[in-house]
Design a protein around this motif. Sequence first.
Motif, PDB file in Angstrom:
ATOM      1  N   VAL A   1       4.153  -2.988  -0.941  1.00 43.47           N
ATOM      2  CA  VAL A   1       3.353  -2.459   0.166  1.00 43.47           C
ATOM      3  C   VAL A   1       4.203  -1.569   1.072  1.00 43.47           C
ATOM      4  O   VAL A   1       3.763  -0.498   1.512  1.00 43.47           O
ATOM      5  CB  VAL A   1       2.737  -3.611   0.985  1.00 43.47           C
TER       6      VAL A   1
ATOM      7  N   VAL B   1      -5.211  -1.091   1.810  1.00 47.14           N
ATOM      8  CA  VAL B   1      -3.997  -1.762   1.344  1.00 47.14           C
ATOM      9  C   VAL B   1      -4.324  -2.655   0.152  1.00 47.14           C
ATOM     10  O   VAL B   1      -3.672  -2.592  -0.896  1.00 47.14           O
ATOM     11  CB  VAL B   1      -3.367  -2.597   2.477  1.00 47.14           C
TER      12      VAL B   1
ATOM     13  N   LEU C   1       2.498  -2.951   8.611  1.00 48.95           N
ATOM     14  CA  LEU C   1       1.801  -1.679   8.780  1.00 48.95           C
ATOM     15  C   LEU C   1       0.992  -1.653  10.074  1.00 48.95           C
ATOM     16  O   LEU C   1       0.705  -0.576  10.603  1.00 48.95           O
ATOM     17  CB  LEU C   1       0.885  -1.422   7.578  1.00 48.95           C
TER      18      LEU C   1
ATOM     19  N   ALA D   1       0.822  -5.984   5.081  1.00 52.19           N
ATOM     20  CA  ALA D   1      -0.180  -5.396   5.967  1.00 52.19           C
ATOM     21  C   ALA D   1       0.166  -5.626   7.425  1.00 52.19           C
ATOM     22  O   ALA D   1      -0.082  -4.765   8.286  1.00 52.19           O
ATOM     23  CB  ALA D   1      -1.559  -5.973   5.652  1.00 52.19           C
TER      24      ALA D   1
END
Length: 534
Positions: free
Chosen positions: A343, A16, A247, A244
Amino acid sequence: MSLAVSVEGLDVPTDVRSRLTDDDVAARLARKDATLWGPEAEDEAAIRLGWLDLPSTSRSLVDQLAELREQLLSEGLDRIVLCGMGGSSLAPEVICRTAGVPLVVLDTTDPGQVAAAMTDLERTVVVVASKSGGTVETESQRRTFVAAFAEAGLDEQQIGGRFVVVTDPESPLAETAAAMGARAVFLADPTVGGRYSALSAFGLVPSALAGADVGALLDEAGELAEHLAQGDNPAFELGVVLGAAVLQGRDKLVLADAEGESAIEGFGDWAEQLVAESTGKEGRGILPVVVESPTAPGATGPDTLLAVVGTGTPAGSPSLAVDGPLGAQFLGWEYATAVAGRVLGINPFDQPNVTESKENTQAILASGLPDEQPAATIGAVEVRAGGGLLDGVDLSAHDGVSLAIDALLAAIPPGGYLAVMAYLDRLADASAADLRAALAARTECAVTFGWGPRFLHSTGQYHKGGPQAGAFLQITGGIGEDLAVPDQPFTFGVLQAAQAGGDRKALADRGRPLLHLHLTDRAAGIGQLLAALD
């Protein structure tokens, strides 16, 4: 540097960070590269990145506002009322609360709360703020203040002198301001979206007139702005962590003010709109959950990331602390949200589902309020629900309200959340906010709380466009004395009921679990609900 981010218990996957670094995202964002969020978002992003320049471009407002404030004070006008919704009101409220200066924020259609703001008119100046210039709540409030000033004996010229307007160029409100002879009109940068407007005229005008030091805010933001092109700047790190976390299954961002010596008050209410409206779309996003303290019920959970804003250290695992003064926090979180959008692969500058409830409201106003009979009336609470939510529930039992709430909690899907939506007076009915913690103590799922219609300009986007994993508790209340909206075919009470009905329809159309509790007596009903959850 004016902002610092520390993280505990969350490892950001190497891929990432490396993808963002390899794509030079930090520097590209700082120079307003509209291609960062993909070709479908490029046109929108190209006209929505002006917020990056605000620490410098807003500087010219500081002296203008100081002069205007002195002028008002010399005339005995020291009470500032802000009529605005969403991005037009949330930042000024945080700024003034943090600075300890009084500002009356009117972001409601509740007739009791609107009527309560119509006091001390001899010393009142009204700031009317709307980016589009057509916000129904704000226009209704403006009309009501005009009528109140007239009733107090002011002529048209004097009434105009009691209004300061903030809007975009060529908006309907700009035309209205000119027609009414408003004392001052501040035309904001149209390349700054509402939820990114904290450091624009929308955030600064009411705050400065109320007595806050807005020059210091710009100084704080400017110090951070100097570093935003660097890949290791703290706002970039914050955005990486937020993205992040999603995710890794932690898509609930719990927001809490730092305890003790935090210099920021109520920051979560502002960040809530920024994050929810920017990321809650295309069936994914980050759900902000504003809690009372870092140790409040629901502050931690298997799908949460706790963010403590102010001073201090991370409050558990996983969590982060975001230290820094308010001006840097505003700019840092805006930048971080844009990075998180990259992201997550979404456009952080549109809000495709916000208009749905508004359109439903207009349809109800045109056709009349529906006649919805309660399934049961228990004490001061009328119970309504659809979609079979209460099938098999014995509402005649002595704890029928508690059983109805239990049925709603059981309907929250795995990994989902409960949203409490209170169409009440957030001052007179303030204890309704205690329902969030009480409900969070009864479920492992995240529980949010929003005042209606305020939340429609905030988490309302996430409710419709984000993951369809929510269950909803709508609370409305009886009205003791309604308030007319001058020259309109509806009252504030009717408008408030239509907004609640419009939102119910938007949620019902999605098949979401919804429990509607109407309080025939607000104080008694809130007490009854809290007792049922005890």
